[in-house]
Design a protein around this motif. Structure first.
Motif, PDB file in Angstrom:
ATOM      1  N   TRP A 149       0.218 -28.093 -13.285  1.00 51.26           N
ATOM      2  CA  TRP A 149      -1.220 -27.717 -13.664  1.00 51.26           C
ATOM      3  C   TRP A 149      -0.989 -26.226 -14.850  1.00 51.26           C
ATOM      4  N   THR A 150      -1.797 -26.479 -15.839  1.00 57.40           N
ATOM      5  CA  THR A 150      -1.613 -25.297 -16.835  1.00 57.40           C
ATOM      6  C   THR A 150      -2.921 -24.610 -16.824  1.00 57.40           C
ATOM      7  N   MET A 151      -3.021 -23.483 -17.771  1.00 63.50           N
ATOM      8  CA  MET A 151      -4.236 -22.961 -18.340  1.00 63.50           C
ATOM      9  C   MET A 151      -4.197 -22.474 -19.719  1.00 63.50           C
ATOM     10  N   PRO A 152      -5.367 -22.778 -20.450  1.00 62.75           N
ATOM     11  CA  PRO A 152      -5.443 -22.464 -21.876  1.00 62.75           C
ATOM     12  C   PRO A 152      -4.553 -20.926 -22.294  1.00 62.75           C
ATOM     13  N   ASN A 153      -4.004 -21.006 -23.335  1.00 60.51           N
ATOM     14  CA  ASN A 153      -3.229 -19.850 -23.983  1.00 60.51           C
ATOM     15  C   ASN A 153      -4.281 -19.161 -24.877  1.00 60.51           C
ATOM     16  N   PRO A 154      -4.762 -18.056 -24.381  1.00 61.43           N
ATOM     17  CA  PRO A 154      -5.714 -17.274 -25.183  1.00 61.43           C
ATOM     18  C   PRO A 154      -5.373 -16.793 -26.571  1.00 61.43           C
ATOM     19  N   ALA A 155      -3.941 -16.983 -26.697  1.00 63.46           N
ATOM     20  CA  ALA A 155      -3.841 -16.590 -28.088  1.00 63.46           C
ATOM     21  C   ALA A 155      -3.430 -18.010 -28.887  1.00 63.46           C
ATOM     22  N   GLY A 156      -3.710 -18.962 -28.250  1.00 64.47           N
ATOM     23  CA  GLY A 156      -3.366 -20.197 -28.826  1.00 64.47           C
ATOM     24  C   GLY A 156      -2.225 -20.672 -28.636  1.00 64.47           C
ATOM     25  N   GLY A 157      -1.708 -21.975 -29.069  1.00 61.60           N
ATOM     26  CA  GLY A 157      -0.572 -22.483 -28.741  1.00 61.60           C
ATOM     27  C   GLY A 157      -0.283 -23.213 -27.547  1.00 61.60           C
ATOM     28  N   ASP A 158       0.983 -23.192 -26.795  1.00 59.10           N
ATOM     29  CA  ASP A 158       1.039 -24.470 -25.565  1.00 59.10           C
ATOM     30  C   ASP A 158       0.107 -23.706 -24.561  1.00 59.10           C
ATOM     31  N   PRO A 159      -0.326 -24.286 -23.437  1.00 56.69           N
ATOM     32  CA  PRO A 159      -0.789 -23.926 -22.491  1.00 56.69           C
ATOM     33  C   PRO A 159       0.194 -23.180 -21.344  1.00 56.69           C
ATOM     34  N   LEU A 160      -0.402 -22.174 -20.693  1.00 53.55           N
ATOM     35  CA  LEU A 160       0.280 -21.267 -20.014  1.00 53.55           C
ATOM     36  C   LEU A 160       0.544 -21.887 -18.315  1.00 53.55           C
ATOM     37  N   ALA A 161       1.921 -21.835 -18.093  1.00 52.57           N
ATOM     38  CA  ALA A 161       2.314 -22.161 -16.520  1.00 52.57           C
ATOM     39  C   ALA A 161       1.672 -21.134 -15.620  1.00 52.57           C
ATOM     40  N   PHE A 162       1.566 -21.654 -14.301  1.00 47.79           N
ATOM     41  CA  PHE A 162       1.232 -20.537 -13.224  1.00 47.79           C
ATOM     42  C   PHE A 162       2.644 -20.277 -12.560  1.00 47.79           C
ATOM     43  N   ALA A 163       2.620 -19.108 -11.882  1.00 49.60           N
ATOM     44  CA  ALA A 163       3.769 -18.413 -11.409  1.00 49.60           C
ATOM     45  C   ALA A 163       3.737 -18.981  -9.767  1.00 49.60           C
ATOM     46  N   SER A 164       2.648 -19.279  -9.187  1.00 49.85           N
ATOM     47  CA  SER A 164       2.418 -19.764  -7.851  1.00 49.85           C
ATOM     48  C   SER A 164       1.226 -20.824  -7.678  1.00 49.85           C
ATOM     49  N   ALA A 165       1.326 -21.262  -6.527  1.00 51.16           N
ATOM     50  CA  ALA A 165      -0.162 -22.430  -6.048  1.00 51.16           C
ATOM     51  C   ALA A 165      -1.153 -21.459  -6.090  1.00 51.16           C
ATOM     52  N   ASP A 166      -0.920 -20.102  -5.477  1.00 49.86           N
ATOM     53  CA  ASP A 166      -2.251 -19.459  -5.272  1.00 49.86           C
ATOM     54  C   ASP A 166      -2.743 -18.794  -6.716  1.00 49.86           C
ATOM     55  N   ASP A 167      -2.040 -18.796  -7.647  1.00 50.66           N
ATOM     56  CA  ASP A 167      -2.542 -18.439  -8.907  1.00 50.66           C
ATOM     57  C   ASP A 167      -3.128 -19.749  -9.607  1.00 50.66           C
ATOM     58  N   ALA A 168      -2.522 -20.718  -9.326  1.00 47.51           N
ATOM     59  CA  ALA A 168      -3.086 -22.173  -9.822  1.00 47.51           C
ATOM     60  C   ALA A 168      -4.475 -22.373  -9.233  1.00 47.51           C
ATOM     61  N   PHE A 169      -4.525 -22.346  -8.101  1.00 45.18           N
ATOM     62  CA  PHE A 169      -5.660 -22.304  -7.372  1.00 45.18           C
ATOM     63  C   PHE A 169      -6.910 -21.424  -7.604  1.00 45.18           C
ATOM     64  N   ALA A 170      -6.421 -20.107  -7.722  1.00 42.24           N
ATOM     65  CA  ALA A 170      -7.515 -19.155  -8.305  1.00 42.24           C
ATOM     66  C   ALA A 170      -8.270 -19.388  -9.440  1.00 42.24           C
ATOM     67  N   TYR A 171      -7.169 -20.008 -10.377  1.00 33.95           N
ATOM     68  CA  TYR A 171      -7.797 -20.083 -11.740  1.00 33.95           C
ATOM     69  C   TYR A 171      -8.558 -21.548 -11.651  1.00 33.95           C
ATOM     70  N   LEU A 172      -8.309 -22.526 -11.024  1.00 35.67           N
ATOM     71  CA  LEU A 172      -9.019 -23.458 -11.078  1.00 35.67           C
ATOM     72  C   LEU A 172     -10.265 -23.561 -10.357  1.00 35.67           C
ATOM     73  N   ASP A 173     -10.484 -22.727  -9.100  1.00 35.13           N
ATOM     74  CA  ASP A 173     -11.393 -22.592  -8.288  1.00 35.13           C
ATOM     75  C   ASP A 173     -12.566 -21.804  -9.257  1.00 35.13           C
ATOM     76  N   ALA A 174     -11.994 -20.777  -9.842  1.00 37.84           N
ATOM     77  CA  ALA A 174     -13.018 -19.863 -10.710  1.00 37.84           C
ATOM     78  C   ALA A 174     -13.418 -20.399 -11.963  1.00 37.84           C
ATOM     79  N   THR A 175     -12.578 -21.502 -12.365  1.00 38.53           N
ATOM     80  CA  THR A 175     -13.028 -22.146 -13.674  1.00 38.53           C
ATOM     81  C   THR A 175     -14.093 -23.359 -13.222  1.00 38.53           C
ATOM     82  N   CYS A 176     -14.065 -24.031 -12.289  1.00 38.28           N
ATOM     83  CA  CYS A 176     -14.873 -25.035 -11.629  1.00 38.28           C
ATOM     84  C   CYS A 176     -16.149 -24.445 -11.306  1.00 38.28           C
ATOM     85  N   THR A 177     -16.024 -23.335 -10.800  1.00 41.03           N
ATOM     86  CA  THR A 177     -17.533 -22.580 -10.265  1.00 41.03           C
ATOM     87  C   THR A 177     -17.984 -21.611 -11.288  1.00 41.03           C
ATOM     88  N   GLN A 178     -17.658 -21.720 -12.635  1.00 41.17           N
ATOM     89  CA  GLN A 178     -17.907 -20.808 -13.504  1.00 41.17           C
ATOM     90  C   GLN A 178     -19.615 -20.811 -13.660  1.00 41.17           C
TER      91      GLN A 178
END
Length: 206
Positions: free
Chosen positions: A56-85
């Motif tokens: 899983w990745t997240m968009p790169n605010p600076a453009g370019g390739d998407p960014l990887a997550f350092a851990s499952a916790d970080d990835a889930f926190a991003y996905l949960d926040a994005t889905c419930t925006q």
């Protein structure tokens, strides 16, 4: 790689590999250990099947390739926040004409005033303004939410459509004739305590 992002300008969720966007608030993030998924609670289907967090990745605010997550916790926190925006909700500040309950459908009752809408009142067909964000006493201000997500911890919805009932009540079992004069879908439940308001065209029954 799988990327999920929220586009504020369009109020939609975009998932890589899927051409059509999803309405904001219509998806949920799921987790089993380091495995993550994104699902549609409305019909119970997985939009993105289970995959390790490293995929899983997240968009790169600076453009370019998407960014990887350092851990499952970080990835889930991003996905949960994005889905419930939750975007700023289209809403109006009006005045209660008589007591108005919280999370009730309302219609106009004179200049800038509202009362409960009711499916058994033919004059209310086509006049529902939205849902009250909270309770209001007679003459007090009431915020009317016209579209977008609403959350109430006291709700116990089953994912699916929500209809106008009697005296402003929300129901997943719309009243039939002779109790009802018209039928109107007001929202969709995306979880037990979360709905997305979206007024459909009413159907006159009587």
């Amino acid at each position: 790689m799988i990327t999920v992002q929220y586009l504020e300008a369009r109020n939609v969720l975009c998932v890589s590999g899927i051409a059509a966007p999803f309405p904001a608030g219509s998806l949920v993030a799921l987790r089993q250990g380091a495995q993550l998924a994104v699902a549609s609670p409305h019909d119970g289907t997985l939009v993105c099947g289970w995959a390790d967090f490293s995929l899983w990745t997240m968009p790169n605010p600076a453009g370019g390739d998407p960014l990887a997550f350092a851990s499952a916790d970080d990835a889930f926190a991003y996905l949960d926040a994005t889905c419930t925006q939750q975007p700023a909700l289209p809403q109006a500040a009006l005045t209660a004409s008589g007591a108005v309950g919280g999370q009730r459908a309302v219609v106009a009752a004179g200049a800038d005033q509202v009362v409960h809408a009711s499916a058994d009142t033919p004059d209310h067909c086509g006049s529902v303004l939205g849902l009250s964000a909270g309770a209001a006493a007679d003459g007090a201000a009431v915020i009317v939410v016209q579209a977008g997500p609403m959350v109430d911890p006291s709700w116990t919805w089953t994912p699916g459509p929500i209809w106008l009932g009697l005296d402003g009540a929300l129901t997943q079992d719309p009243p039939e004739l002779p109790a009802a004069a018209f039928r109107q879908k007001l929202a969709d439940a995306t979880g037990p305590t979360r709905i997305v308001v979206g007024l459909a065209h009413p159907i006159l029954l009587a």
